[in-house]
Design a protein around this motif. Sequence first.
Motif: not given
Length: 302
Positions: A131-142
């Motif tokens: 969905s292009g949610d880079r903040l969501g991707v960042q949260s998943s990395l954490v």
Amino acid sequence: NLRAALDYAANARDGELGLRLAVTLGRFWEWRSHLREGVARLDQALSHGGSAPGPLRARALMRRGVFAHLLGDFVGARKRLEQAVALSRSTGDETVEANTLRNLGGVEKDEGDHARARALHEEARAISARSGDRLGVQSSLVNLSDVALAQRDYGRAETLAREAVQLARELGHEVRELTPLLNLGLASLHLGRDEQARATFRDAVRLSLALRWTECLVVGLEGLASLDADRGDALRAARLLGAADAALESSGYVLEWGEQELHERTLAAVRALVDAEVFERAWREGRALSLEDAAGEALATE
């Protein structure tokens, strides 16, 4: 006055208004250590909000699950998060679905099911990336770095945490730097990179103090106490442990498994360095410190 508005919504049995207010205040309650108030307000709003829009109820259930997790109620957390996942899927709200999967993964990690936790975080990352949610991707990395820490895969944890910090900075979200900074500090500590760990924990303490985020400040204090104990500064380590203990007691936060393990290791190291009376005096001194003073001591140069 927001409390007055919440009271009005409850007295009027206006579940939708109560849910909107409670969801909006969720992060504030979390960061400012008002978890028990948040639980009471969310429960109240959910009890009156049966006819509220599904996406709004899903967000409220997710936040309620997060608070249960932070307070150590894993059964209650899983129940509400699974309800939120089902509701978000039925309404097609992928943002809430991904966020809830991440939080559910956190519960699974803390209960020891690391494989399921990693699978949930990877699923959430895929949804956010699609969905292009880079903040969501960042949260998943954490979250994936959290799992790697729990699995004692410190090299992977370090790589994921560093990537998460970098992405938060690219996106200009300072608050999103804090948790991966702590993970990076923990990974560095376990890898024996003491100076890197100390610098990272100091950055995290500064940021968590500026944001008034008690949970993260406690972890930073615990990390610096461990490093102090390792180099023989037992008194400062004991004071920092005492300050962290008092903050946990007042906020209701519960240390995650790996953080609790570090706490116990540090406590044993400090007790081995000084006699019981000296330790208890330093511990009490630490418990009497304000968070600002505790952070100031932790950040003081030698």
